[in-house]
Scaffold this motif. Sequence first.
Motif, PDB file in Angstrom:
ATOM      1  N   ASN A  89      31.303 -80.521 -13.000  1.00 24.01           N
ATOM      2  CA  ASN A  89      32.618 -80.314 -13.638  1.00 24.01           C
ATOM      3  C   ASN A  89      33.540 -81.517 -13.447  1.00 24.01           C
TER       4      ASN A  89
ATOM      5  N   SER B 174      40.463 -79.332 -10.544  1.00 26.52           N
ATOM      6  CA  SER B 174      39.979 -80.213 -11.605  1.00 26.52           C
ATOM      7  C   SER B 174      39.495 -81.515 -10.976  1.00 26.52           C
TER       8      SER B 174
ATOM      9  N   THR C  66      33.083 -69.951 -15.827  1.00 22.80           N
ATOM     10  CA  THR C  66      31.988 -69.754 -16.769  1.00 22.80           C
ATOM     11  C   THR C  66      31.959 -68.314 -17.256  1.00 22.80           C
TER      12      THR C  66
ATOM     13  N   LYS D  77      30.591 -72.222 -21.139  1.00 23.25           N
ATOM     14  CA  LYS D  77      31.444 -72.888 -20.157  1.00 23.25           C
ATOM     15  C   LYS D  77      32.372 -73.876 -20.856  1.00 23.25           C
TER      16      LYS D  77
ATOM     17  N   GLY E  38      34.292 -79.294 -18.420  1.00 29.04           N
ATOM     18  CA  GLY E  38      35.128 -79.740 -17.323  1.00 29.04           C
ATOM     19  C   GLY E  38      35.728 -78.627 -16.486  1.00 29.04           C
ATOM     20  N   PHE E  39      35.521 -77.358 -16.861  1.00 23.00           N
ATOM     21  CA  PHE E  39      36.030 -76.227 -16.092  1.00 23.00           C
ATOM     22  C   PHE E  39      34.964 -75.761 -15.112  1.00 23.00           C
ATOM     23  N   ARG E  40      35.412 -75.171 -14.016  1.00 23.15           N
ATOM     24  CA  ARG E  40      34.447 -74.524 -13.130  1.00 23.15           C
ATOM     25  C   ARG E  40      34.165 -73.101 -13.590  1.00 23.15           C
TER      26      ARG E  40
END
Length: 778
Positions: free
Chosen positions: A309, A249, A431, A424, A427-429
């Motif tokens: 992100n 994060s 997808t 997505k 803020g997350f990687r």
Amino acid sequence: AEGLNLCTSGSATSCEECLLIHPKCAWCSKEDFSSTKSITSRCDFLQNLVANGCAGAIENPSSSISVVRNVPLSSKGSGQSHLDVTQITPQKVALNLRPGDRTSFRVQVRQVEDYPVDLYYLMDLSLSMNDDLDNIRNLGTKLAEEMRKLTSNFRLGFGSFVDKNISPFSYTAPRYQNNPCIGYKLFPSCVPSFGFRHLLSLTDKVDRFNEEVRKQKVSRNRDAPEGGFDAILQAAVCKEKIGWRKEASHLLVFTTDDVPHIALDGKLGGLVQPHDGQCHLNEANEYSASSQLDYPSLALLGEKLAENNIHLIFAVTKSHYILYKNFTNLIPGTTVEILHKDSKNIIELIVKAYNSIRSKVELTVWDSPEDIGLTFTATCQDGLSYPGLRKCGDLKIGDTVSFEVAVEARSCPAEDASHSFTIKPAGFRDTLEVAVSYSCQCGCTGRAAPASAKCSGNGTYACGLCECEPGYLGARCECQEGAMGELHHALCREAEGKPLCSGRGECSCNQCQCYESEFGNIYGPFCECDDFSCARYKGVLCSGHGECHCGECKCHAGYIGDNCNCSTETDSCVSSDGQMCSGRGACVCGKCQCTEPGAFGETCEKCPTCPGVCSTKRDCIECKLFNSGRLADNQTCQKHCKDEIITTVDVLETDDPNAILCAYPVNNCVMKFTYLELPSGKSNLTVLKEPACSSAPSAVTIVLAVIGSVVLIGIILLALWKLLVTIHDRREFDRFQSERSRARYEMASNPLYRKPISTHNVEFTFNKLNKSYNGTVD
């Protein structure tokens, strides 16, 4: 089928046209399905085609979905390879869509426990932040201790900024080159101004952070705003130098005590070239384009933060909180917290912001095609479904939420075209890739036979029909243009006595050749239909939401009515709290019709006289003024309270008869406010600056009050006793007077009277001078 049939309109002359009319329309490709005397439309509902004898030769594709990749959700972040950590499932799906035929799939998202965290601390080193610099010299150690309670894999980095070292933003005269604080009595020595300086790449060695902070000295710029947005953009896009990890994060903490410069401010210094969004850190890790490029725009910042992100946390002083809170509404995925003037609360601030970020999940859509319609339904921790929402809040680490995503193709793209888009969590990687193909071609079209004997060798046979070569006519291309005759004329009349080809065409080889019209197309076996004689709405044929077929509007999916002006979609009727028309009305034709007395607004959200309105207004006051309550999240607050105009006052006026007075308890006090619905649809809320509190009485006051009460009661009792005695005495005196007045006495005969003189006779005998006396003595 009885009643209105969307399919059997006569307008579909091919299988592909039939599929576009409605998702329930099917095409019969059977060769002998229709006759020349009684034409039965090959485009009809499936059950009708089967009933008419077309079983086994029906083209009726439907939308479908296949999951390409579906790795289960992870339960823990650290201790695994980043390739093994999964926070969204599925990861890839393939959709095959028929226009108008909606299909859906479910997405699950989980905030896994112990997820790695990269935190980059970006600090304003202008002169006013000198006391803050002193207080964060040991920040690295303390922050690492707190963050390791939340994650075992924590890294920390550091950067600083001031402003562009050009006039009029900084002191550029020669005497200020090395020390812009010369002549400033309060702080006579400081370092030269700079745009952005990357000082420490992300590392788990927090001692290096402390060392780097101790080396720093403040600088001085000329104007109040700072160049912090330059620094934010460089920290976001210079991934390699900053050291952002793909499997972590990303938190970017931005601390300042003043407002920022934004795009176009650079023109004051002669900078007219917009920011290119690229990394411009030189070998010394300083921003090298500070004096060449303008400040970045809010849109560019939001784009680059989302691409990488990064959660941006504004840590700002209270005087600038409202400004930066407004920025969070324009830059997705950002939060704002109030920083004390000396930064002493920075650790609590960061932990609070991190917990806030991890307590919500919001889906975003990237590169969505224009001809694709998406509808989300969120199922959060309470187990309830919220149509139209793509966000869940109040989550704990490890909670799983799900979203149902409904997808519908509105039309067919160019031949062999395919699209894709990405879902997505903000803020997350992780997808979800969605590949889209279209079912716009019939299978029988691929089996077309040119110069077919079924078409007299004069056309192509496909899907049960002949497509004649130029110059040939007829169901089997058996006639040439110009062939006339009375025998064929009978087949060009809809009924006996009707005009030939309805008066709108010529009969040629037992077929009507319809005239052209400047208003549209005339068609049908007897030219009885057209596509322009339908009902209109505001001058638009079929309201623009349907096709005109033979005098009737055939509405597109999602619309009904004679002129297709009535939408069946209910998304626009869903209020901000997820209810249909706020629970105060019904959704009719895509618009709320309020049934609750006193309710109004697009979703009946305005209702001064409805119960529970004070509670709704209270939520907006708490989140907008105090950043607290159940709507404290910035995006949620902005969405729910966009029509609330809040004003704070020292004394609350309640004279307006149209204003509603509300109150709620706050820490043994009472917060009061009034609200008034404005004609514009907005609400005017007037709130006390501070809750009204009543101080508890002291013990001395209570004792004195008790003593005073006892004395007062005693005095009252004495007075009452005196009054009763006086009344009694007066009554006795009056009775005495009455008795006296009734008595009649003479003074001489008054039995009570006694004379004051009494007389007594004494008898005695004595000798006087030898004389004897016998008698009385006077």
